[in-house]
Design a protein around this motif. Structure first.
Motif, short mmCIF file in Angstrom:
data_model
loop_
_atom_site.label_atom_id
_atom_site.label_comp_id
_atom_site.label_asym_id
_atom_site.label_seq_id
_atom_site.Cartn_x
_atom_site.Cartn_y
_atom_site.Cartn_z
N GLY A 16 0.82 -1.21 0.00
CA GLY A 16 0.00 0.00 0.00
C GLY A 16 0.85 1.25 0.00
O GLY A 16 2.05 1.21 -0.26
N ASP A 17 0.22 2.37 0.32
CA ASP A 17 0.91 3.64 0.34
C ASP A 17 1.42 4.02 1.73
O ASP A 17 1.88 5.13 1.95
N ASP A 18 1.35 3.06 2.69
CA ASP A 18 1.73 3.36 4.07
C ASP A 18 3.20 3.05 4.36
O ASP A 18 3.65 3.19 5.48
N ASP A 19 3.97 2.63 3.34
CA ASP A 19 5.39 2.30 3.48
C ASP A 19 5.65 1.17 4.46
O ASP A 19 6.70 1.11 5.10
N ARG A 106 11.89 5.36 1.25
CA ARG A 106 11.24 4.68 0.13
C ARG A 106 12.19 4.50 -1.06
O ARG A 106 12.10 3.54 -1.82
#
Length: 125
Positions: A16-19, A106
């Motif tokens: 997801g986009d939550d790293d 990231r």
């Protein structure tokens, strides 16, 4: 969902986009190790630096260090794997995952090998 690989034969999946990413060993590593009999997992809350030793995998053939594919904080470990290390053999890319990490950079994830590059690495080794 994006999966990347390290030259040390770990996989890391960002879902997801939550790293937050899940880490395990590749099928190639599992094949090379043979029957896994013990895993030493990092502590929840531990801060790991990229390429630092995060744990140990022991098999009937050998022991191998498990390296952190990225820097970050360990947020979960697979207690089922600790109880049944053979999950690393039977399902290394699924139920045999090792730990989850909250990425601190990231760009480290983005720089890892994609599937085709990892396959090339394995073929050339």
């Amino acid at each position: 969902m994006t999966v990347k690989y390290t030259p040390d034969h770990e996989w890391i999946e960002l879902t997801g986009d939550d790293d937050i990413a899940t880490v395990g060993i590749t099928q190639h590593a599992q094949d090379a190790l043979g029957d896994v009999v013990f895993v030493d997992l990092p502590a929840v809350g531990a801060t790991l630096e990229q390429k630092a030793i995060a744990g140990v995998v022991e098999s009937v053939k050998a022991a191998a260090d498990l390296y952190a594919p990225v820097s970050g904080s360990v947020i979960d470990v697979n207690e089922a794997l600790r109880a049944d290390p053979s999950l690393a053999n039977s399902d290394p890319l699924g139920q045999g995952w090792f730990f989850k990490i909250k990425l601190s950079d990231r760009a480290q994830f983005d720089a890892l090998l994609d599937g085709p590059a990892y396959e090339q690495l394995v073929q050339n080794s």
